[in-house]
Write an enzyme that holds these catalytic residues in place. Structure first.
Site, PDB file in Angstrom:
ATOM      1  N   CYS A   1       0.820  -1.215   0.000  1.00 16.13           N
ATOM      2  CA  CYS A   1       0.000   0.000   0.000  1.00 16.13           C
ATOM      3  C   CYS A   1       0.853   1.264   0.000  1.00 16.13           C
ATOM      4  O   CYS A   1       0.339   2.356  -0.218  1.00 16.13           O
ATOM      5  CB  CYS A   1      -0.935   0.008   1.204  1.00 16.13           C
ATOM      6  SG  CYS A   1      -1.995  -1.453   1.259  1.00 16.13           S
TER       7      CYS A   1
ATOM      8  N   CYS B   1     -13.970   0.416   7.858  1.00 12.25           N
ATOM      9  CA  CYS B   1     -13.005  -0.322   7.028  1.00 12.25           C
ATOM     10  C   CYS B   1     -12.998   0.231   5.602  1.00 12.25           C
ATOM     11  O   CYS B   1     -14.054   0.549   5.048  1.00 12.25           O
ATOM     12  CB  CYS B   1     -13.368  -1.801   6.974  1.00 12.25           C
ATOM     13  SG  CYS B   1     -13.394  -2.582   8.602  1.00 12.25           S
TER      14      CYS B   1
ATOM     15  N   HIS C   1      -9.556   2.859  -1.802  1.00 13.46           N
ATOM     16  CA  HIS C   1      -8.185   2.413  -1.578  1.00 13.46           C
ATOM     17  C   HIS C   1      -7.679   1.523  -2.714  1.00 13.46           C
ATOM     18  O   HIS C   1      -7.426   0.326  -2.524  1.00 13.46           O
ATOM     19  CB  HIS C   1      -8.137   1.686  -0.224  1.00 13.46           C
ATOM     20  CG  HIS C   1      -6.783   1.172   0.150  1.00 13.46           C
ATOM     21  ND1 HIS C   1      -5.604   1.699  -0.333  1.00 13.46           N
ATOM     22  CD2 HIS C   1      -6.401   0.145   0.990  1.00 13.46           C
ATOM     23  CE1 HIS C   1      -4.584   1.032   0.177  1.00 13.46           C
ATOM     24  NE2 HIS C   1      -5.033   0.097   0.973  1.00 13.46           N
TER      25      HIS C   1
END
Lengths: 408, 408
Positions: free
Chosen positions: A87, A226, A350
């Site tokens: 990430c 989340c 994301h």
């Protein structure tokens, strides 16, 4: 003293479930946007770095992903390098481009992060790609760590990373007295920001109670705490000081620090040595400024707990005090030091390889005063924390980047 | 003028079918060797770059491969970056480390390339990983190119890259009159060198006739003209000029050039614009020297045709003259400009992420005079060509690196 590097162009696609898009089309779109924003053409780019983590395992496309995607965007012939740091890939790629500029290899460089992760027909591979961010030959080590810090063994049908974050959240609650409501407050704060970001995956505001009442994922997290699975791309155009003078871009943002580190074998409860804290300390040292001077913050909130952890790591408040500061509105838009005005990973989305670059997109847009309803008034200094993978007791790689408005 | 960077330590494992080894164990072994050779410890390393291309698709290990493998080798806490540029990954990683040193980010850096490719029970994934080095969403484009230059459509059970090289070899035969016997002569030359390399996968000498009589792979190639599938690792320790003075390593080798480029949309028969030629020209320019000054050469011979192509690209002789120069013994050990004294990819092996670093291992060992029976007498200047992936009409990425013996 490292030579200064500037961001002269930024681009970002809408994040979300982009069923009709591919890595190629997202890359072309974001490249064109960043080049136009910089006032340059594809012919001006002297080198490019490409950040992607999912194409090998989800599409069978490995090794020269950047060359393939960027050729489609009109960038070819020049040095192109594919970067992977989980990430933290996007910000790691930025650091490589900064090094090349500082080394005198090139004066104008492009960094693109693109990720296509939404494949409803490939759920198993998507889960495997997430699991690949831990040591797949030491699954027991990950499970042992989860149990040692008081977490629950992984459940079926969710990312191992959610179980890891949940265990860390529980350990934090035990040590510092943080509460599930704190995490809900963080999530409500972040989703409240995301509502104002036209490029965010989700634009729904949540009350603290609504966050708590959302679908449970793993104790203490509900779904609204989340990050979702997302497609998207982000890009920046970087240049040297000399090139900036030539280009004469008044909107340029200076990168005053970019500190990348990897995990250590620290004690699991020694938060002072957390990779995020070490990277933050190094970044502050590089930039010659401290946490109180930061106006706008983007942290890598794969979960709402991560936001809390990184607010502490960045030295924005003492461990255990995040809840209190949240209730005072310090980290909200209009507050003292707004955190994740973009909506963070929770609301904005994301797409792994693009995430670190999207953080820089947000900080630059904020320093340029272009954020409309989510604008942080008078922002002059921004900081981004971008962490990736899990190894030992923390992220495998973390980058902390500090950007500053160029004084007129 | 770019600041000088030096190679102060080298390491390489035995290449081959390493059934009992893993990416971790190979990495630990080669890291220890390179550190010992440099006279430094893991604590001295300030940053590391890791080159690997196969772990995601063959082992499900993606994103933080370097952090995981290097932690096992005692390297942690420092910046670690994972680099992928297909078969050119190793040399691309070296360039990233050079940039970091030149930028002033670090003074002493480690670059490791490790690949585990031999999985007899996963033949399909191994083939898919090779195919992933082309644009997997444009398979037709690759097939069209093969047919356009006079090749045969891919057969079952062999790497698409062999078909690509075979088509290019045929086009070269058509244009320049090169022959299958030339390729056999190249392979015999290379295998003759590999016989003397104790770290090579295959150490069997072949006569030209034996190469021609070996198992056919795809016309005009027999097995002895094609690189095998290999496991292995190679590593270099790099440092700045100032650090070199501190370390006082008399065996240090200077990197005088490292030129990375990506493919262009050139005409398929315009060999003057071949990525290998463009990269070579750029490297000669960076180093301030020309082809006649090179003493020892390592080219990326995934097939014997590639050797011919790259000898031409490096300007070692005119297109179409390689055969003649071969027959004169110019490219053999003891000849004017020995090519692939290591045994090249054909004999030494081709663990993709390690290959570019293994070329540098060989050149450094040659310049240091440590090569025993395969030593190129009096070698002072070495050049390595490392190309990877296929896009458009050529390799997606190619690096040409020039190293020089440091004058005493």
């Amino acid at each position: 003293m490292l030579a200064p590097v500037y961001i002269v162009g930024i681009g970002m696609t809408h994040f979300g479930k982009r069923f009709d898009e591919s890595v190629k089309s997202l890359t072309a779109s974001v490249t064109n946007a960043a080049l136009a924003d910089a006032g340059v053409t594809s012919q001006d780019i002297q080198a490019a770095w490409f950040s992607n983590t999912r194409q090998p395992m989800l599409e069978g496309q490995n090794t020269i992903r950047g060359q393939i995607a960027l050729k489609h965007a009109g960038i070819e012939g020049v040095p192109i390098v594919n970067i992977e740091n989980a990430c933290a890939s996007g910000s790691t790629a930025v650091l490589q481009a900064m090094n090349a500029i500082r080394a005198g290899m090139v004066e104008l460089a492009l960094v693109v992060g693109t990720e296509k992760m939404v494949f409803p027909d490939r759920q198993e591979q998507v889960a495997a790609a997430f699991a690949g961010g831990t040591d797949i030959h030491d699954r027991q080590g990950v499970l042992d760590y989860i149990v040692e810090i008081g977490g629950e063994l992984p459940g079926v049908g969710r990312s191992l990373f959610m179980d890891l974050y949940a265990a860390q959240a529980k350990a934090h609650m035990q040590t510092f007295g943080s509460t599930q409501e704190d995490f809900a407050r963080i999530a409500a704060n972040t989703h409240g920001h995301g509502k104002h970001n036209p490029k965010a995956q989700y634009r729904t505001a949540f009350s603290v109670q609504q966050v708590l009442n959302d679908k449970p994922i793993v104790d203490p997290f509900t779904r609204a705490m989340c990050a979702p699975v997302s497609d998207g791309a982000a890009a920046v155009v970087l240049c040297s000081e000399e090139k900036l003078k030539q280009l004469g871009r008044s909107k340029a943002v200076k990168i005053s620090a970019c500190a990348l580190l990897s995990t250590t074998s620290r004690d699991k409860f020694d938060y002072q040595q957390h990779i995020g804290r070490r990277a933050a300390n190094l970044a502050y040292e590089q930039a010659g400024l401290g946490p109180t001077e930061v106006d706008v913050i983007e942290v890598h909130d794969a979960t709402a707990y991560a936001t809390m952890q990184q607010i502490e790591n960045l030295g924005l408040c003492e461990p255990g005090n995040v809840g209190e500061r949240l209730r005072a509105g310090d980290f909200a838009l209009g507050g003292h030091q707004p955190v994740n005005p973009s909506g963070g990973l929770l609301a904005k989305g994301h797409p792994v390889g693009a995430t670190g670059l999207a953080q820089l997109y947000e900080l630059c847009a904020q320093l340029r005063g272009e954020c409309g309803a989510r604008q942080v008034a008078g922002a002059r200094v921004g900081i981004a924390e971008n962490g990736g993978g899990f190894l030992g007791v923390e992220e495998g790689a973390t980058t902390v980047t500090i950007v500053e408005k160029v004084k007129a």
